[in-house]
Design a protein around this motif. Structure first.
Motif, PDB file in Angstrom:
ATOM      1  N   LYS A 196    -111.091-128.798  42.408  1.00 36.81           N
ATOM      2  CA  LYS A 196    -112.423-128.310  42.039  1.00 36.81           C
ATOM      3  C   LYS A 196    -112.560-128.377  40.522  1.00 36.81           C
ATOM      4  N   VAL A 197    -113.658-128.963  40.047  1.00 41.10           N
ATOM      5  CA  VAL A 197    -113.866-129.123  38.604  1.00 41.10           C
ATOM      6  C   VAL A 197    -115.175-128.451  38.204  1.00 41.10           C
ATOM      7  N   GLU A 198    -115.101-127.615  37.181  1.00 38.03           N
ATOM      8  CA  GLU A 198    -116.320-126.985  36.654  1.00 38.03           C
ATOM      9  C   GLU A 198    -116.673-127.663  35.346  1.00 38.03           C
ATOM     10  N   PHE A 199    -117.953-127.874  35.133  1.00 38.99           N
ATOM     11  CA  PHE A 199    -118.388-128.528  33.892  1.00 38.99           C
ATOM     12  C   PHE A 199    -119.800-128.043  33.553  1.00 38.99           C
ATOM     13  N   SER A 200    -120.235-128.305  32.344  1.00 39.39           N
ATOM     14  CA  SER A 200    -121.593-127.932  31.949  1.00 39.39           C
ATOM     15  C   SER A 200    -122.191-129.045  31.103  1.00 39.39           C
ATOM     16  N   TYR A 201    -123.486-129.076  31.093  1.00 35.05           N
ATOM     17  CA  TYR A 201    -124.198-130.095  30.315  1.00 35.05           C
ATOM     18  C   TYR A 201    -125.596-129.583  29.993  1.00 35.05           C
ATOM     19  N   LYS A 202    -126.246-130.241  29.048  1.00 33.20           N
ATOM     20  CA  LYS A 202    -127.595-129.825  28.630  1.00 33.20           C
ATOM     21  C   LYS A 202    -128.614-130.531  29.523  1.00 33.20           C
ATOM     22  N   LYS A 203    -129.631-129.741  29.926  1.00 38.14           N
ATOM     23  CA  LYS A 203    -130.630-130.289  30.838  1.00 38.14           C
ATOM     24  C   LYS A 203    -132.020-129.866  30.374  1.00 38.14           C
ATOM     25  N   LEU A 204    -133.001-130.799  30.461  1.00 40.92           N
ATOM     26  CA  LEU A 204    -134.379-130.462  30.113  1.00 40.92           C
ATOM     27  C   LEU A 204    -135.016-129.765  31.305  1.00 40.92           C
ATOM     28  N   ASP A 205    -135.427-128.487  31.100  1.00 43.10           N
ATOM     29  CA  ASP A 205    -136.043-127.705  32.166  1.00 43.10           C
ATOM     30  C   ASP A 205    -137.444-127.323  31.702  1.00 43.10           C
ATOM     31  N   GLY A 206    -138.443-128.083  32.133  1.00 46.43           N
ATOM     32  CA  GLY A 206    -139.799-127.868  31.642  1.00 46.43           C
ATOM     33  C   GLY A 206    -139.856-128.209  30.167  1.00 46.43           C
ATOM     34  N   TRP A 207    -140.102-127.181  29.327  1.00 46.64           N
ATOM     35  CA  TRP A 207    -140.214-127.408  27.894  1.00 46.64           C
ATOM     36  C   TRP A 207    -138.971-126.944  27.144  1.00 46.64           C
ATOM     37  N   MET A 208    -137.941-126.553  27.896  1.00 48.63           N
ATOM     38  CA  MET A 208    -136.745-126.034  27.232  1.00 48.63           C
ATOM     39  C   MET A 208    -135.514-126.836  27.630  1.00 48.63           C
ATOM     40  N   THR A 209    -134.567-126.897  26.714  1.00 49.09           N
ATOM     41  CA  THR A 209    -133.275-127.474  27.044  1.00 49.09           C
ATOM     42  C   THR A 209    -132.344-126.333  27.383  1.00 49.09           C
ATOM     43  N   VAL A 210    -131.770-126.390  28.567  1.00 50.68           N
ATOM     44  CA  VAL A 210    -130.898-125.297  29.016  1.00 50.68           C
ATOM     45  C   VAL A 210    -129.505-125.835  29.303  1.00 50.68           C
ATOM     46  N   GLU A 211    -128.545-124.916  29.239  1.00 52.69           N
ATOM     47  CA  GLU A 211    -127.163-125.257  29.572  1.00 52.69           C
ATOM     48  C   GLU A 211    -127.022-125.153  31.093  1.00 52.69           C
ATOM     49  N   GLN A 212    -126.665-126.241  31.721  1.00 53.06           N
ATOM     50  CA  GLN A 212    -126.532-126.263  33.182  1.00 53.06           C
ATOM     51  C   GLN A 212    -125.051-126.254  33.537  1.00 53.06           C
ATOM     52  N   LYS A 213    -124.642-125.262  34.320  1.00 54.53           N
ATOM     53  CA  LYS A 213    -123.245-125.225  34.781  1.00 54.53           C
ATOM     54  C   LYS A 213    -123.196-125.832  36.173  1.00 54.53           C
ATOM     55  N   SER A 214    -122.166-126.572  36.443  1.00 54.29           N
ATOM     56  CA  SER A 214    -122.058-127.215  37.741  1.00 54.29           C
ATOM     57  C   SER A 214    -120.598-127.349  38.158  1.00 54.29           C
ATOM     58  N   THR A 215    -120.413-127.727  39.398  1.00 49.60           N
ATOM     59  CA  THR A 215    -119.079-127.855  39.975  1.00 49.60           C
ATOM     60  C   THR A 215    -119.058-129.074  40.877  1.00 49.60           C
ATOM     61  N   CYS A 216    -117.916-129.678  41.023  1.00 45.34           N
ATOM     62  CA  CYS A 216    -117.758-130.738  42.020  1.00 45.34           C
ATOM     63  C   CYS A 216    -116.303-130.729  42.498  1.00 45.34           C
ATOM     64  N   TRP A 217    -116.070-131.381  43.611  1.00 42.58           N
ATOM     65  CA  TRP A 217    -114.712-131.560  44.117  1.00 42.58           C
ATOM     66  C   TRP A 217    -114.326-133.019  43.906  1.00 42.58           C
ATOM     67  N   VAL A 218    -113.199-133.236  43.249  1.00 41.07           N
ATOM     68  CA  VAL A 218    -112.722-134.594  42.989  1.00 41.07           C
ATOM     69  C   VAL A 218    -111.517-134.858  43.884  1.00 41.07           C
ATOM     70  N   VAL A 219    -111.600-135.951  44.622  1.00 38.13           N
ATOM     71  CA  VAL A 219    -110.474-136.369  45.459  1.00 38.13           C
ATOM     72  C   VAL A 219    -110.037-137.751  44.988  1.00 38.13           C
ATOM     73  N   ALA A 220    -108.820-137.821  44.432  1.00 36.54           N
ATOM     74  CA  ALA A 220    -108.280-139.122  44.004  1.00 36.54           C
ATOM     75  C   ALA A 220    -107.590-139.777  45.188  1.00 36.54           C
ATOM     76  N   LYS A 221    -107.971-141.032  45.428  1.00 38.54           N
ATOM     77  CA  LYS A 221    -107.257-141.797  46.463  1.00 38.54           C
ATOM     78  C   LYS A 221    -106.077-142.496  45.789  1.00 38.54           C
ATOM     79  N   ASP A 222    -106.345-142.997  44.592  1.00 40.83           N
ATOM     80  CA  ASP A 222    -105.297-143.493  43.701  1.00 40.83           C
ATOM     81  C   ASP A 222    -105.883-143.408  42.298  1.00 40.83           C
ATOM     82  N   SER A 223    -105.239-144.069  41.319  1.00 43.75           N
ATOM     83  CA  SER A 223    -105.701-143.885  39.935  1.00 43.75           C
ATOM     84  C   SER A 223    -107.035-144.580  39.645  1.00 43.75           C
ATOM     85  N   ALA A 224    -107.550-145.366  40.598  1.00 44.69           N
ATOM     86  CA  ALA A 224    -108.803-146.072  40.342  1.00 44.69           C
ATOM     87  C   ALA A 224    -109.884-145.782  41.382  1.00 44.69           C
TER      88      ALA A 224
END
Ligand code: FES
Length: 174
Positions: free
Chosen positions: A80-108
């Motif tokens: 499980k990986v948590e990350f954040s990025y800047k996102k335009l929300d209407g007229w404001m730029t907000v910090e968006q926190k998000s998560t995803c699950w990464v499954v490596a099958k191999d290094s590529a």
């Protein structure tokens, strides 16, 4: 020969008639002042209207967020990986926190999953003993490829677009 009269009934003298190609001086000045007023109003309103309307016409530039090096992920060990990025929300730029699950099958080769169960959106987790993704809300079960094994989820886990840049793994921000 009929004498030319101005709008007040005064005789007109050629060359001093007050007319500009068929338009009276009064109308000429009126049009000129009106035109200048319109130009000033447009100059004042342009930046205001542009600022107010810009989010509606924003193309929402796509973002790629680095979530780690490919070597951070061991094959067949979902992480499980948590990350954040800047996102335009209407007229404001907000910090968006998000998560995803990464499954490596191999290094590529990777799978990156949206962290919400496809049934009703609960957060699921990886169970290392059962080697399955388990959703606690209604018993949804997925295998390591995201395929539904049991429970009510109507479809496989949703995948998140990703790409590799050198040894960095980047996921697409919404
Ligand atoms: S929300 Fe996951 S099984 Fe219902």
């Amino acid at each position: 020969m009929a004498e030319l009269m101005d709008e007040y009934g005064r005789p007109q003298t050629p060359g001093a008639s007050g007319k500009q190609g068929g338009v009276t001086r009064r109308k000429f000045l009126s049009y000129g002042i009106g035109g200048i007023g319109t130009a000033i109003a447009a100059a004042l309103l342009y930046p205001i209207v542009g600022y107010a309307a810009s989010p509606a016409f924003s193309t929402g530039k796509e973002q790629w967020i680095a979530v780690g090096n490919v070597t951070d992920f061991s094959p067949n060990q979902p992480q499980k990986v948590e990350f954040s990025y800047k996102k335009l929300d209407g007229w404001m730029t907000v910090e968006q926190k998000s998560t995803c699950w990464v499954v490596a099958k191999d290094s590529a080769n990777f799978d990156v999953f949206n962290p919400k169960c496809t049934h009703l959106g609960c957060a699921y987790h990886w169970d290392q003993n059962e080697t399955k993704f388990l959703c606690p809300c209604h018993g949804g079960v997925y295998d390591i490829t995201g395929k539904v094994l049991a429970g009510p989820p109507p479809r496989s886990l949703d995948k998140v677009p990703f790409k590799l840049e050198g040894d960095k793994l980047l996921v697409k921000g919404a």
